[in-house]
Motif scaffolding. Structure first.
Motif, short mmCIF file in Angstrom:
data_model
loop_
_atom_site.label_atom_id
_atom_site.label_comp_id
_atom_site.label_asym_id
_atom_site.label_seq_id
_atom_site.Cartn_x
_atom_site.Cartn_y
_atom_site.Cartn_z
N LYS A 84 2.84 5.20 -6.01
CA LYS A 84 2.87 3.87 -6.71
C LYS A 84 3.98 4.18 -7.89
CE LYS A 84 -0.74 1.06 -8.94
NZ LYS A 84 -2.57 0.35 -8.99
N GLN A 85 3.51 4.99 -8.99
CA GLN A 85 4.15 5.29 -10.61
C GLN A 85 5.99 4.81 -9.61
OE1 GLN A 85 2.05 4.29 -12.18
NE2 GLN A 85 2.68 5.68 -13.48
N GLN A 86 5.91 5.77 -8.48
CA GLN A 86 7.70 6.23 -8.53
C GLN A 86 8.14 4.55 -7.70
OE1 GLN A 86 9.99 8.58 -8.57
NE2 GLN A 86 11.33 6.95 -8.15
N ALA A 87 7.08 3.94 -7.33
CA ALA A 87 7.69 2.44 -7.31
C ALA A 87 7.54 1.07 -8.66
CB ALA A 87 6.75 1.89 -6.20
N SER A 88 6.88 1.94 -9.64
CA SER A 88 7.26 0.87 -11.48
C SER A 88 8.19 1.87 -11.33
CB SER A 88 5.95 1.55 -11.70
OG SER A 88 4.39 0.47 -11.78
N THR A 121 1.03 -1.47 0.43
CA THR A 121 -0.06 0.10 -0.01
C THR A 121 0.79 1.28 0.40
OG1 THR A 121 -0.22 -0.08 2.59
CG2 THR A 121 -2.09 -0.78 1.07
N VAL A 122 0.44 2.50 -0.62
CA VAL A 122 1.43 4.10 -0.84
C VAL A 122 -0.03 4.69 -0.47
CG1 VAL A 122 3.17 3.12 -2.12
CG2 VAL A 122 1.16 3.48 -2.80
N ASN A 123 0.26 5.76 0.02
CA ASN A 123 -0.30 6.95 0.21
C ASN A 123 -1.12 7.92 -1.33
OD1 ASN A 123 -0.89 7.09 3.12
ND2 ASN A 123 1.28 7.62 3.03
#
Length: 220
Positions: free
Chosen positions: A196-200, A189-191
């Motif tokens: 989420k895009q940075q994780a990708s 989970t993210v805020n």
């Protein structure tokens, strides 16, 4: 202190405000509907670049989990432009873009640009899309580019985890990484959608990844 949006009406209002706040978007002709954190954008805009800008604006809003972009491109002042004219400008843009390899090719059909070819990195695919999405006459861009085959590595999962831990924009305690060959799956989970895009992007930076399945959930 961050603002909490407790329901879909709060998210809808926030998205509308963000669209109105975004200089390169005319929010007057864009509608917003929200259900369980999923935002639908509809209406029409003057260019494909404005459609992209509207989606990015909505992604910036806290509480947005995903977006369905149904906005249509309909120029208010339609200057006649042929597919051949668009193709020439697309070819020129790809040629001059420093992050786009010469293997990328483009086809234009009824204002829709389809990009094909093999590239070495995901960022090159994104650079190719960005280089043409702001051109006049382009109403949509289809990304059909492929990554060249690359060898798998036993330590890919560990190296991506370390990269996430180094990243100041991510909370490594809430993001989980698993690998199967050249495929990486992100969960947790993210805020925000931005996280989420940075994780990708972090996972795609690996030289041993051919596919990233981002199943991270954006908290409401």
């Amino acid at each position: 202190m961050s603002i909490a949006f407790d329901n879909d009406l709060d998210v809808q209002s926030a998205v509308q405000d963000e669209l109105a706040w975004t200089p390169d978007v005319d929010a007057e002709d864009i509608g917003v509907a929200v259900r369980a954190g999923t935002v639908e954008l509809f209406g029409q805009v003057d260019s494909y670049a404005e459609k992209v800008a509207a989606e990015k604006a909505a992604h910036r809003v806290r509480g947005v989990r995903t977006i369905v972009n149904e906005i249509r491109v309909h120029p208010k002042i339609d200057r006649p432009v042929s597919s051949d004219d668009i193709a020439k400008e697309v070819d020129r843009a790809l040629l001059w873009a420093v992050n786009v390899p010469s293997t990328v090719q483009a086809e234009v059909d009824d204002h829709v640009v389809t990009l094909t070819g093999d590239v070495d990195w995901d960022f090159q695919r994104k650079a190719a899309v960005r280089s043409v999405q702001h051109l006049y006459g382009v109403h949509d861009v289809n990304d059909k580019m492929s990554l060249r085959q690359r060898p798998a590595a036993a330590d890919t999962e560990q190296r991506i985890r370390r990269a996430i831990e180094r990243n100041a924009e991510l909370d490594a305690n809430t993001i989980h990484v698993t690998t199967a060959g050249n495929t990486v799956t992100l969960t947790g989970t993210v805020n925000s959608w931005a996280e989420k895009q940075q994780a990708s992007r972090t996972a795609w930076a690996s030289p041993h990844v051919l596919d990233v399945q981002n199943e991270i959930v954006v908290r409401a």
